[in-house]
Motif scaffolding. Structure first.
Motif, PDB file in Angstrom:
ATOM      1  N   TRP A  22      -7.469   2.874   7.101  1.00  0.00           N
ATOM      2  CA  TRP A  22      -6.227   3.446   7.606  1.00  0.00           C
ATOM      3  C   TRP A  22      -5.244   2.374   8.064  1.00  0.00           C
ATOM      4  N   ASP A  23      -5.430   1.146   7.622  1.00  0.00           N
ATOM      5  CA  ASP A  23      -4.565   0.058   8.093  1.00  0.00           C
ATOM      6  C   ASP A  23      -3.105   0.289   7.732  1.00  0.00           C
ATOM      7  N   ALA A  24      -2.851   0.814   6.525  1.00  0.00           N
ATOM      8  CA  ALA A  24      -1.464   1.041   6.107  1.00  0.00           C
ATOM      9  C   ALA A  24      -0.802   2.098   6.986  1.00  0.00           C
ATOM     10  N   LEU A  25      -1.519   3.163   7.271  1.00  0.00           N
ATOM     11  CA  LEU A  25      -0.955   4.227   8.098  1.00  0.00           C
ATOM     12  C   LEU A  25      -0.754   3.756   9.530  1.00  0.00           C
ATOM     13  N   ALA A  26      -1.586   2.821   9.976  1.00  0.00           N
ATOM     14  CA  ALA A  26      -1.506   2.335  11.357  1.00  0.00           C
ATOM     15  C   ALA A  26      -0.201   1.608  11.642  1.00  0.00           C
ATOM     16  N   LEU A  27       0.525   1.203  10.597  1.00  0.00           N
ATOM     17  CA  LEU A  27       1.812   0.526  10.799  1.00  0.00           C
ATOM     18  C   LEU A  27       2.870   1.484  11.326  1.00  0.00           C
ATOM     19  N   SER A  28       2.640   2.779  11.163  1.00  0.00           N
ATOM     20  CA  SER A  28       3.634   3.799  11.544  1.00  0.00           C
ATOM     21  C   SER A  28       3.426   4.185  13.003  1.00  0.00           C
ATOM     22  N   HIS A  29       4.082   3.458  13.877  1.00  0.00           N
ATOM     23  CA  HIS A  29       3.880   3.684  15.312  1.00  0.00           C
ATOM     24  C   HIS A  29       4.430   5.040  15.757  1.00  0.00           C
ATOM     25  N   TRP A  30       5.356   5.601  14.987  1.00  0.00           N
ATOM     26  CA  TRP A  30       5.888   6.907  15.373  1.00  0.00           C
ATOM     27  C   TRP A  30       4.822   8.001  15.319  1.00  0.00           C
ATOM     28  N   LEU A  40       4.799  17.521   7.760  1.00  0.00           N
ATOM     29  CA  LEU A  40       4.514  16.963   6.436  1.00  0.00           C
ATOM     30  C   LEU A  40       3.011  16.809   6.303  1.00  0.00           C
ATOM     31  N   VAL A  41       2.550  16.673   5.066  1.00  0.00           N
ATOM     32  CA  VAL A  41       1.138  16.469   4.786  1.00  0.00           C
ATOM     33  C   VAL A  41       0.982  15.168   4.012  1.00  0.00           C
ATOM     34  N   ILE A  42      -0.068  14.421   4.353  1.00  0.00           N
ATOM     35  CA  ILE A  42      -0.367  13.135   3.725  1.00  0.00           C
ATOM     36  C   ILE A  42      -1.639  13.277   2.908  1.00  0.00           C
ATOM     37  N   PHE A  43      -1.618  12.717   1.716  1.00  0.00           N
ATOM     38  CA  PHE A  43      -2.820  12.675   0.885  1.00  0.00           C
ATOM     39  C   PHE A  43      -3.638  11.464   1.321  1.00  0.00           C
ATOM     40  N   GLY A  44      -4.792  11.725   1.952  1.00  0.00           N
ATOM     41  CA  GLY A  44      -5.616  10.647   2.496  1.00  0.00           C
ATOM     42  C   GLY A  44      -6.308   9.845   1.418  1.00  0.00           C
ATOM     43  N   ALA A  45      -6.922   8.748   1.852  1.00  0.00           N
ATOM     44  CA  ALA A  45      -7.585   7.848   0.894  1.00  0.00           C
ATOM     45  C   ALA A  45      -8.974   7.465   1.374  1.00  0.00           C
ATOM     46  N   GLY A  46      -9.639   8.366   2.105  1.00  0.00           N
ATOM     47  CA  GLY A  46     -10.977   8.041   2.575  1.00  0.00           C
ATOM     48  C   GLY A  46     -10.933   6.991   3.665  1.00  0.00           C
ATOM     49  N   LEU A  79       5.670   6.545  -0.745  1.00  0.00           N
ATOM     50  CA  LEU A  79       6.403   5.456  -0.119  1.00  0.00           C
ATOM     51  C   LEU A  79       5.453   4.298   0.155  1.00  0.00           C
ATOM     52  N   ASP A  80       5.992   3.081   0.135  1.00  0.00           N
ATOM     53  CA  ASP A  80       5.171   1.966   0.592  1.00  0.00           C
ATOM     54  C   ASP A  80       5.003   2.093   2.105  1.00  0.00           C
ATOM     55  N   ALA A  81       3.970   1.445   2.627  1.00  0.00           N
ATOM     56  CA  ALA A  81       3.612   1.614   4.035  1.00  0.00           C
ATOM     57  C   ALA A  81       4.750   1.231   4.968  1.00  0.00           C
ATOM     58  N   ASP A  82       5.499   0.194   4.619  1.00  0.00           N
ATOM     59  CA  ASP A  82       6.596  -0.236   5.482  1.00  0.00           C
ATOM     60  C   ASP A  82       7.698   0.811   5.515  1.00  0.00           C
ATOM     61  N   THR A 107       0.850  -1.188   0.000  1.00  0.00           N
ATOM     62  CA  THR A 107       0.000   0.000   0.000  1.00  0.00           C
ATOM     63  C   THR A 107       0.884   1.236   0.000  1.00  0.00           C
ATOM     64  N   ARG A 108       0.536   2.196  -0.831  1.00  0.00           N
ATOM     65  CA  ARG A 108       1.342   3.397  -0.988  1.00  0.00           C
ATOM     66  C   ARG A 108       0.783   4.550  -0.158  1.00  0.00           C
ATOM     67  N   ILE A 109       1.694   5.337   0.386  1.00  0.00           N
ATOM     68  CA  ILE A 109       1.326   6.536   1.136  1.00  0.00           C
ATOM     69  C   ILE A 109       2.010   7.723   0.456  1.00  0.00           C
ATOM     70  N   ARG A 110       1.192   8.678   0.051  1.00  0.00           N
ATOM     71  CA  ARG A 110       1.705   9.852  -0.646  1.00  0.00           C
ATOM     72  C   ARG A 110       1.855  11.001   0.348  1.00  0.00           C
ATOM     73  N   LEU A 111       2.980  11.670   0.316  1.00  0.00           N
ATOM     74  CA  LEU A 111       3.257  12.720   1.284  1.00  0.00           C
ATOM     75  C   LEU A 111       4.055  13.868   0.660  1.00  0.00           C
ATOM     76  N   ARG A 112       3.964  15.010   1.291  1.00  0.00           N
ATOM     77  CA  ARG A 112       4.820  16.147   0.958  1.00  0.00           C
ATOM     78  C   ARG A 112       5.471  16.637   2.235  1.00  0.00           C
ATOM     79  N   VAL A 113       6.788  16.838   2.195  1.00  0.00           N
ATOM     80  CA  VAL A 113       7.490  17.472   3.298  1.00  0.00           C
ATOM     81  C   VAL A 113       7.229  18.973   3.220  1.00  0.00           C
ATOM     82  N   LEU A 114       6.751  19.557   4.312  1.00  0.00           N
ATOM     83  CA  LEU A 114       6.331  20.964   4.296  1.00  0.00           C
ATOM     84  C   LEU A 114       7.406  21.922   4.778  1.00  0.00           C
ATOM     85  N   ASP A 115       8.514  21.378   5.264  1.00  0.00           N
ATOM     86  CA  ASP A 115       9.597  22.225   5.772  1.00  0.00           C
ATOM     87  C   ASP A 115      10.758  22.176   4.785  1.00  0.00           C
TER      88      ASP A 115
END
Length: 408
Positions: A286-294, A277-283, A243-246, A219-227
């Motif tokens: 949220w399982d892919a994003l949930a892998l990011s414990h940080w 940073l900003v993430i482009f959501g997918a409605g 990036l892939d979710a992992d 699963t892909r996560i699209r992001l932009r670094v805002l700084d």
């Protein structure tokens, strides 16, 4: 006339075929022939009042209305007070399965299914219960059946293979064939494979690879670094990355705040923000994003539409990250943009239990049409100055002093 005639008798037999009962006998070995078909006969009153019709009915059932030798009529004698002893049909017996198949015109289908059962019994007897339960569906899959059996055989020999479906090497079978038959393959594999080769928590056709131990497309996560100071890509400021979710879960670039927006233009135009940073959501989902414990230790702002589904998605996201704060999803934002309100076609009607009191009050107003029927405000219609003002408020809360031209 309501008495049972040849047409109704054949219909009784046809119903057995349509329900799959006759085909199931090829699996179970059940012997049902000679088969008695029930009939509704004339009553004593009918003999008195409609004697000629009764005689015609008896003659019809005595005639050649079925293939020769297919049926046998059993008779009974009725002693009538006026007409005397009358011999009437009591029931009709279909003598053999062969006779029934010829009468119904289903002999070839029976032979095909019987061969299908024989092949399955030899190769994968564990699948026989499926054939018995779904005989007509099995017949529809007759041309594909050898390949379906081949897939089952391969997975029995290679349980939880840890490869992509595309890599499965079965002659005549390609990944599109498997994708087209995931439903029936799930039922077959659940019968054929040992319990430890099946993940019961992965359900539905989209979860087919994970259920049987194949690799899934990441699963892909699209992001932009805002700084701009966070040089994730050398020489590129605020890059648009996927990036892939992992990989995203391993991201370590000093991010201190995350925004999520559902609109691509908002994602692309989101202004610079320090350490964010900003993430482009997918409605929903949220399982892919949930892998990011940080993310559990990072402020998250969710910006969705001001409508019932926007709050539904927020509620679901909080199931993974309970500290998420809604962004530009409040009553003041809604009221400030009344001139561009829109309509929501299919609003949610359920209760949402992860909303704040203020969010729940607005959600209830939208759901119960207290402001206007089907009201929604899409996020892309919110003025950019309104966005900048809210971002400045966030930075003031952090103790920073933003400039009017940049929030960095």
């Amino acid at each position: 006339m309501s008495w049972t005639g040849p047409k109704e008798l054949k219909a009784q037999l046809a119903r057995l075929w349509e329900r799959g009962e006759l085909l199931r006998d090829a699996v179970s070995g059940h012997e049902r022939f000679p088969l008695r078909l029930s009939i509704k006969s004339p009553t004593s009153t009918d003999i008195t009042d409609r004697f000629n019709e009764v005689r015609a009915w008896v003659a019809e059932l005595s005639g050649e209305w079925a293939p020769q030798g297919a049926v046998r009529v059993e008779w009974q004698t009725l002693n009538h007070r006026v007409q005397g002893a009358q011999s009437l049909p009591a029931c009709v017996c279909v003598q053999t399965l062969e006779a029934a198949l010829v009468w119904l015109g289903k002999r070839k289908d029976w032979e095909r299914f019987s061969a299908q059962v024989a092949d399955t019994r030899q190769m994968h007897p564990a699948l026989l219960p499926w054939l018995e339960k779904h005989p007509h569906q099995a017949l529809e899959l007759l041309a594909e059946w050898p390949r379906l059996l081949a897939v089952v055989a391969w997975l029995v020999a290679h349980p939880r293979p840890g490869i992509y479906l595309r890599q499965m090497d079965v002659p005549g079978v390609h990944s599109k064939f498997i994708e087209a038959h995931r439903g029936v393959l799930t039922e077959l594999l659940d019968l054929a494979l040992p319990l430890d080769a099946v993940n019961p928590h992965k359900t539905g056709v989209s979860q087919f690879p994970a259920r049987y131990g194949f690799l899934q497309k990441p699963t892909r996560i699209r992001l932009r670094v805002l700084d701009p100071a966070m040089a994730l890509v050398p020489g590129v400021q605020c890059p648009d990355l996927t990036l892939d979710a992992d990989s995203f879960s391993r991201l370590s670039i000093g991010v201190q705040r995350v925004f999520i927006t559902e609109n691509e233009t908002n994602f692309l135009a989101f202004p610079p923000v320090r350490h964010a940073l900003v993430i482009f959501g997918a409605g929903y989902g949220w399982d892919a994003l949930a892998l990011s414990h940080w993310l559990k230790h990072c402020p998250i702002h969710y910006w969705g539409d001001i409508d019932t589904h926007g709050f539904g998605i927020l509620d679901q996201l909080r199931g993974h990250f309970d500290h998420v704060v809604s962004f530009l999803m409040d009553r003041s934002t809604l009221d400030a943009h009344a001139a561009i309100w829109g309509s929501e076609d299919k609003p949610l009607c359920i209760d949402l239990h992860r909303l704040t009191p203020e969010e729940r009050a607005l959600y209830d107003d939208l759901r119960d049409n207290r402001i206007r029927t089907g009201l929604r405000l899409e996020q892309e219609h919110i003025g950019f100055h309104w966005l900048m003002h809210r971002l400045e408020q966030i930075q003031r809360q952090d103790g920073a002093t933003p400039s009017h031209s940049s929030l960095v």
